[in-house]
Design an enzyme around this catalytic site. Structure first.
Site, PDB file in Angstrom:
ATOM      1  N   CYS A  68      41.223  35.306  34.449  1.00  0.00           N
ATOM      2  CA  CYS A  68      41.493  36.252  35.545  1.00  0.00           C
ATOM      3  C   CYS A  68      41.696  35.529  36.872  1.00  0.00           C
ATOM      4  CB  CYS A  68      40.341  37.251  35.644  1.00  0.00           C
ATOM      5  SG  CYS A  68      40.302  38.199  37.169  1.00  0.00           S
ATOM      6  N   GLY A  69      42.858  35.727  37.488  1.00  0.00           N
ATOM      7  CA  GLY A  69      43.160  35.072  38.759  1.00  0.00           C
ATOM      8  C   GLY A  69      42.232  35.488  39.883  1.00  0.00           C
ATOM      9  N   HIS A  70      41.897  36.772  39.956  1.00  0.00           N
ATOM     10  CA  HIS A  70      40.987  37.255  41.003  1.00  0.00           C
ATOM     11  C   HIS A  70      39.590  36.660  40.816  1.00  0.00           C
ATOM     12  CE1 HIS A  70      43.831  40.043  42.748  1.00  0.00           C
ATOM     13  NE2 HIS A  70      44.097  40.538  41.566  1.00  0.00           N
ATOM     14  N   CYS A  71      39.184  36.455  39.557  1.00  0.00           N
ATOM     15  CA  CYS A  71      37.884  35.840  39.284  1.00  0.00           C
ATOM     16  C   CYS A  71      37.867  34.392  39.773  1.00  0.00           C
ATOM     17  CB  CYS A  71      37.565  35.897  37.795  1.00  0.00           C
ATOM     18  SG  CYS A  71      37.548  37.558  37.087  1.00  0.00           S
TER      19      CYS A  71
END
Length: 511
Positions: A68-71
């Protein structure tokens, strides 16, 4: 009515977009910073999760996925915050769980994790669990969580306290009492504890300490300050349920604004979380007769305030995600759309200001026909996995007389991309079986029928000719899919026999 799963997906998307901190050009990438000697964030898994929750009276847990990029963007900020909060007295524990790991998926299910990253606050050894709704950068995380471990409501003893606590750009809720005891005070503090992750609370014995305060106010009283509409509103009902309803109803503008102003984002999320019918007017704020539309629309919100409906006005430039979700086009602006509690939609494109009220009256009188988002029905559909769209899914799945395995997918979903060739292989294997079809629907470009409970992607259902619906939760290899279909399919004779003896409504079985 319950919020539809499609709405939940939209809310998660909004939550990520609206709460994720904007990158600053002058900041160096996190990868260039010196790595900490040891992680302050506690890494948990299914084996030690309950023990950790029981050990810490207050703990924040991030449920994440490695891809996950946001993670990945949150990770260095979360670690910085954990290091700072470890020095707090008492220490505030930040933890993380890889919710994508098969071992930890039961935790993700238990705590209803539907997107990444999701952060939850565990209080009192897990007896009270709340969503984390604060900032996503280190300084903001630290400031927010320090407030969360303090008292749920702060006593206001002077005008200076009121000035420091009550921000005229935020909602603030104050209980005004004759004494800090009794049923009313206890109920107020209970609600403050329950809703503290959403709102700031205070209490006082002196109403004249408050902005626009009046020493002669009749106590006990709850006063809600807000930066919109009438600026403050009072209630004398201290029943816990009534107090929660009062706060909920009073903390959203009569008309929510969908634009790029971050001050409006909390109200936006609250608007979409509501199960009430929603009316949304989209237009260009910077051109055209915006003020005329605004005046009429606010008047309509006042006229229909006793109806179970909430109102939003959205700027075209800021509302592209909503346009994609609803299947709208820019050349339809100005437009007004209604979505009811059953996810039915009603659309009026190229609306004029003087048409808004009459169109809303038509809706309430049941005189409007629903609008459905659908891709065109394919003219050619000769691939192994057949394409279905909203306009033909009922005919294709429920009325074809065949056993249909249908996949609901999103084009950007990595798991869906991985599954695509596997479904092709399974469909090719079953090509000679005229009683079986494998199909797929782009759930981001088509309205998903209410019969299907689609909470994530990919979601698969097996529907037999008699109307029996089975969520497919078996293996993800071609052989396993083929084996499942062969074991569960109905012949034409079996379907007829079951249809004659079964209830009229389709059955939903759990595997």
């Amino acid at each position: 009515m319950a919020i539809s799963k499609a709405w939940i997906s939209l809310l998660l998307a909004l939550a990520v977009v609206l709460s994720a901190p904007a990158a600053r050009a002058e900041e160096a990438p996190a990868a260039e910073e010196e790595a900490p000697a040891a992680e302050a964030v506690l890494t948990l898994d299914a084996d030690g999760f309950d023990e950790a929750v029981a050990k810490h009276p207050f703990m924040v847990v991030e449920f994440y996925a490695p891809w996950c990029g946001h993670c990945k963007k949150l990770a260095p900020e979360y670690e910085k915050a954990a290091q700072e909060l470890s020095k707090h007295d008492p220490p505030i524990v930040l933890a993380k769980v890889d919710a994508n790991d098969e071992k930890n998926k039961p935790l993700a299910t238990k705590y209803e994790i539907q997107g990444f990253p999701t952060l939850k606050i565990f209080r009192n050894q897990g007896k009270n669990i709340q969503e984390y709704k604060g900032p996503r950068e280190a300084e903001g995380i630290v400031e927010y969580l320090k407030k969360q471990v303090g008292p749920a409501s702060k006593e206001i003893k002077s005008p200076e306290d009121a000035t420091n606590l009550i921000d005229d750009k935020k909602i603030y809720i104050v209980g005004i009492f004759s004494e800090l005891s009794g049923t009313e005070y206890t109920n107020f503090m209970e609600v403050a504890e329950k809703l503290r992750s959403d709102y700031d609370f205070g209490h006082t014995l002196h109403a004249n300490h408050l902005p626009r305060g009046d020493a002669a106010v009749e106590r006990p009283l709850v006063r809600l300050f807000k930066p919109f509409d009438e600026l403050l509103v009072d209630s004398k009902d201290f029943d816990v349920t009534a107090l929660e309803k009062f706060i909920d109803a009073s903390s959203t503008p009569k008309v929510v604004t969908f634009d790029k102003n971050p001050d409006n984002h909390p109200y936006l999320l609250k608007f979409f979380q509501s199960s009430a019918t929603k009316a949304m007017l989209f237009l260009n704020f910077s051109t055209g007769p915006f003020e005329s539309f605004k005046s009429v629309y606010y008047g309509a919100a006042e006229e229909f305030k006793d109806k179970e409906i909430k109102f939003l006005i959205g700027d075209l430039e800021a509302s592209q995600g909503a346009f994609q979700y609803f299947g709208l086009r820019e050349d339809q602006v100005p437009l007004i759309i209604i979505q009811d509690g059953d996810s039915k939609k009603f659309l009026k494109a190229h609306v004029e200001p003087d048409q808004i009220v009459s169109w809303l009256k038509q809706y309430f009188d049941g005189k409007l026909s629903p609008f459905r988002k659908s891709e065109p029905i394919p003219e050619v559909n000769d691939e192994p996995v057949k394409v279905v769209v909203a306009d033909n899914v009922h005919d294709f799945v429920f009325k074809s007389g065949k056993n249909v395995l249908v996949e609901f997918y999103a084009p950007w979903c990595g798991h869906c991309k991985k599954l695509a060739p596997i479904l092709d292989e399974a469909a090719t294997t079953l090509k000679s079986d005229e009683d079986v079809v494998i199909a797929k629907m782009d759930a981001t470009a088509n309205d998903v029928p209410s019969e299907f409970d689609v909470q994530g992607y990919p979601t698969l259902y097996f529907v037999t000719p008699s109307g029996k619906m089975v969520p497919y939760e078996s293996g993800r290899t071609a052989d396993e899919i083929v084996d499942f279909i062969k074991k569960n399919k109905e012949t034409a004779g079996q379907a007829k026999e079951k249809a004659e003896s079964a209830p009229a409504e389709p059955l939903k079985d759990e595997l």
